[in-house]
Write a protein that holds these residues in place. Structure first.
Motif, PDB file in Angstrom:
ATOM      1  N   ASN A  52     -16.223 -40.505  72.765  1.00 21.29           N
ATOM      2  CA  ASN A  52     -16.508 -41.736  73.695  1.00 21.29           C
ATOM      3  C   ASN A  52     -16.394 -43.075  73.194  1.00 21.29           C
ATOM      4  OD1 ASN A  52     -17.130 -42.325  76.352  1.00 21.29           O
ATOM      5  ND2 ASN A  52     -19.452 -41.985  75.887  1.00 21.29           N
ATOM      6  N   ARG A  53     -17.020 -43.072  71.851  1.00 21.76           N
ATOM      7  CA  ARG A  53     -17.008 -44.413  71.287  1.00 21.76           C
ATOM      8  C   ARG A  53     -15.561 -44.932  71.016  1.00 21.76           C
ATOM      9  NH1 ARG A  53     -20.719 -44.465  66.676  1.00 21.76           N
ATOM     10  NH2 ARG A  53     -22.114 -44.567  68.271  1.00 21.76           N
ATOM     11  N   ARG A  54     -14.788 -44.152  70.609  1.00 23.58           N
ATOM     12  CA  ARG A  54     -13.338 -44.678  70.465  1.00 23.58           C
ATOM     13  C   ARG A  54     -12.708 -45.076  71.763  1.00 23.58           C
ATOM     14  NH1 ARG A  54     -10.751 -40.059  66.815  1.00 23.58           N
ATOM     15  NH2 ARG A  54     -12.394 -40.456  65.119  1.00 23.58           N
ATOM     16  N   ASN A  55     -12.647 -44.214  72.626  1.00 21.46           N
ATOM     17  CA  ASN A  55     -12.247 -44.513  74.081  1.00 21.46           C
ATOM     18  C   ASN A  55     -12.813 -46.002  74.617  1.00 21.46           C
ATOM     19  OD1 ASN A  55     -10.729 -42.381  74.001  1.00 21.46           O
ATOM     20  ND2 ASN A  55     -11.694 -41.176  75.334  1.00 21.46           N
ATOM     21  N   LYS A  56     -14.091 -46.099  74.377  1.00 22.25           N
ATOM     22  CA  LYS A  56     -14.724 -47.285  74.822  1.00 22.25           C
ATOM     23  C   LYS A  56     -13.993 -48.745  73.949  1.00 22.25           C
ATOM     24  CE  LYS A  56     -19.265 -45.986  76.507  1.00 22.25           C
ATOM     25  NZ  LYS A  56     -20.745 -46.233  76.498  1.00 22.25           N
ATOM     26  N   SER A  57     -13.844 -48.327  72.786  1.00 16.77           N
ATOM     27  CA  SER A  57     -13.179 -49.500  71.913  1.00 16.77           C
ATOM     28  C   SER A  57     -11.686 -49.615  72.343  1.00 16.77           C
ATOM     29  CB  SER A  57     -13.361 -49.088  70.348  1.00 16.77           C
ATOM     30  OG  SER A  57     -12.659 -48.112  70.108  1.00 16.77           O
ATOM     31  N   ARG A  58     -11.075 -48.688  72.670  1.00 10.95           N
ATOM     32  CA  ARG A  58      -9.675 -48.762  73.169  1.00 10.95           C
ATOM     33  C   ARG A  58      -9.704 -49.689  74.497  1.00 10.95           C
ATOM     34  NH1 ARG A  58      -7.457 -42.890  72.011  1.00 10.95           N
ATOM     35  NH2 ARG A  58      -7.422 -43.209  69.740  1.00 10.95           N
ATOM     36  N   ILE A  59     -10.625 -49.505  75.388  1.00 10.88           N
ATOM     37  CA  ILE A  59     -10.455 -49.965  76.731  1.00 10.88           C
ATOM     38  C   ILE A  59     -10.910 -51.615  76.577  1.00 10.88           C
ATOM     39  CG2 ILE A  59     -11.796 -50.251  78.792  1.00 10.88           C
ATOM     40  CD1 ILE A  59     -11.933 -47.126  78.698  1.00 10.88           C
ATOM     41  N   LYS A  60     -12.015 -51.677  75.527  1.00 13.26           N
ATOM     42  CA  LYS A  60     -12.580 -53.127  75.276  1.00 13.26           C
ATOM     43  C   LYS A  60     -11.184 -53.981  74.790  1.00 13.26           C
ATOM     44  CE  LYS A  60     -17.348 -52.240  74.808  1.00 13.26           C
ATOM     45  NZ  LYS A  60     -18.391 -52.142  73.986  1.00 13.26           N
ATOM     46  N   LYS A  61     -10.552 -53.300  73.815  1.00 10.92           N
ATOM     47  CA  LYS A  61      -9.308 -54.084  73.070  1.00 10.92           C
ATOM     48  C   LYS A  61      -8.210 -54.421  74.037  1.00 10.92           C
ATOM     49  CE  LYS A  61      -9.929 -51.795  68.660  1.00 10.92           C
ATOM     50  NZ  LYS A  61      -9.323 -51.194  67.761  1.00 10.92           N
ATOM     51  N   GLY A  62      -8.445 -54.032  75.451  1.00  8.26           N
ATOM     52  CA  GLY A  62      -7.388 -54.669  76.604  1.00  8.26           C
ATOM     53  C   GLY A  62      -6.412 -53.518  76.990  1.00  8.26           C
ATOM     54  N   LYS A  63      -6.886 -52.535  77.050  1.00  4.32           N
ATOM     55  CA  LYS A  63      -5.935 -51.463  77.504  1.00  4.32           C
ATOM     56  C   LYS A  63      -5.664 -51.760  79.065  1.00  4.32           C
ATOM     57  CE  LYS A  63      -5.419 -46.411  78.377  1.00  4.32           C
ATOM     58  NZ  LYS A  63      -3.670 -46.604  78.555  1.00  4.32           N
ATOM     59  N   ARG A  64      -4.589 -51.899  79.481  1.00  7.57           N
ATOM     60  CA  ARG A  64      -4.154 -52.376  80.741  1.00  7.57           C
ATOM     61  C   ARG A  64      -3.737 -50.982  81.583  1.00  7.57           C
ATOM     62  NH1 ARG A  64       0.095 -56.572  78.574  1.00  7.57           N
ATOM     63  NH2 ARG A  64      -0.991 -57.528  77.071  1.00  7.57           N
ATOM     64  N   GLY A  65      -3.832 -51.492  82.775  1.00  8.37           N
ATOM     65  CA  GLY A  65      -3.336 -50.052  83.695  1.00  8.37           C
ATOM     66  C   GLY A  65      -1.770 -49.762  83.529  1.00  8.37           C
ATOM     67  N   GLU A  66      -1.605 -48.795  84.487  1.00 10.46           N
ATOM     68  CA  GLU A  66      -0.174 -48.406  84.811  1.00 10.46           C
ATOM     69  C   GLU A  66       0.324 -49.036  85.772  1.00 10.46           C
ATOM     70  OE1 GLU A  66       0.018 -44.260  84.514  1.00 10.46           O
ATOM     71  OE2 GLU A  66      -0.108 -44.024  82.440  1.00 10.46           O
ATOM     72  N   VAL A  67       1.569 -49.160  85.949  1.00 12.39           N
ATOM     73  CA  VAL A  67       2.465 -49.724  87.240  1.00 12.39           C
ATOM     74  C   VAL A  67       3.211 -48.730  87.784  1.00 12.39           C
ATOM     75  CG1 VAL A  67       3.689 -51.486  87.787  1.00 12.39           C
ATOM     76  CG2 VAL A  67       2.027 -51.969  86.137  1.00 12.39           C
ATOM     77  N   ILE A  68       3.291 -48.541  89.234  1.00 11.97           N
ATOM     78  CA  ILE A  68       4.258 -47.840  89.837  1.00 11.97           C
ATOM     79  C   ILE A  68       5.397 -48.750  90.161  1.00 11.97           C
ATOM     80  CG2 ILE A  68       4.794 -46.276  91.593  1.00 11.97           C
ATOM     81  CD1 ILE A  68       1.811 -45.225  91.556  1.00 11.97           C
ATOM     82  N   LEU A  69       6.586 -48.414  90.180  1.00 16.27           N
ATOM     83  CA  LEU A  69       7.619 -49.242  90.252  1.00 16.27           C
ATOM     84  C   LEU A  69       8.484 -48.356  91.221  1.00 16.27           C
ATOM     85  CD1 LEU A  69       8.912 -52.251  89.519  1.00 16.27           C
ATOM     86  CD2 LEU A  69      10.589 -50.912  88.059  1.00 16.27           C
ATOM     87  N   ILE A  70       8.707 -49.214  92.444  1.00 10.14           N
ATOM     88  CA  ILE A  70       9.386 -48.395  93.755  1.00 10.14           C
ATOM     89  C   ILE A  70      10.703 -49.327  93.842  1.00 10.14           C
ATOM     90  CG2 ILE A  70       9.502 -47.630  95.962  1.00 10.14           C
ATOM     91  CD1 ILE A  70       6.509 -47.610  95.698  1.00 10.14           C
ATOM     92  N   VAL A  71      12.086 -48.605  93.458  1.00  8.16           N
ATOM     93  CA  VAL A  71      13.077 -49.296  93.639  1.00  8.16           C
ATOM     94  C   VAL A  71      14.093 -48.696  94.772  1.00  8.16           C
ATOM     95  CG1 VAL A  71      15.132 -50.032  92.423  1.00  8.16           C
ATOM     96  CG2 VAL A  71      13.139 -49.882  91.265  1.00  8.16           C
ATOM     97  N   THR A  72      14.452 -49.344  95.727  1.00  8.08           N
ATOM     98  CA  THR A  72      15.270 -48.987  96.665  1.00  8.08           C
ATOM     99  C   THR A  72      16.705 -49.476  96.435  1.00  8.08           C
ATOM    100  OG1 THR A  72      13.602 -48.907  98.250  1.00  8.08           O
ATOM    101  CG2 THR A  72      15.783 -49.100  99.095  1.00  8.08           C
TER     102      THR A  72
END
Length: 152
Positions: free
Chosen positions: A107-127
């Protein structure tokens, strides 16, 4: 034809979008996903489990310590039954402490990763047109898409 792709939000995504626009694909839609901010529940319910259990190590160590306690109990003063139960209790507690320590470190390792700036993901829809789908897929895979799906 529509192509759906997921990316981590990095510069590679921006480069992929620019490259798609250079190839003549004009219908590009990007949807950012926000990371989960809620803490996971500590204990699992019957219908929801995350694969993390606190009692499995405790049960294994309880069995092992109870076996050793019962076998040594034939020599020790209180007898095999009492020493087997003491061993089972001590093993179960040792397993719980072990699981709890692993949970805290994880849990401590995951919190530090989130604090370091883990960004979310993006869904790209291409037509795109049907004849362009191979080029679009190659561009997306070359720029480290996490997953890809297409519909007609």
């Amino acid at each position: 034809m529509q192509i759906f792709a997921t990316f981590e939000y990095t510069n590679l995504l921006e480069i992929a979008i620019t490259e798609l626009e250079e190839k003549g694909v004009s219908s590009i839609y990007a949807v950012p996903l926000e990371p989960c901010k809620k803490e996971p529940r500590l204990l699992d319910g019957m219908n929801r489990a995350d694969g993390m259990s606190f009692i499995d190590k405790g049960m294994i160590l309880a069995f092992m310590f109870a076996t050793v306690g019962a076998s040594k109990g034939f020599v020790w003063a209180w007898g095999p039954v009492i020493w087997g139960m003491i061993g089972a209790g001590a093993g179960f507690l040792a397993g719980l402490v072990w699981s709890w320590a692993i949970y805290l470190v994880h849990n401590r390792r995951n919190k530090s990763r989130i604090k370091k700036g883990k960004r979310g993901e993006v869904i790209l829809i291409v037509t795109c047109e049907a004849d362009q789908h191979a080029v679009v897929e190659d561009i997306l895979w070359d720029h480290r898409a996490l997953g890809l799906a297409k519909t007609t």
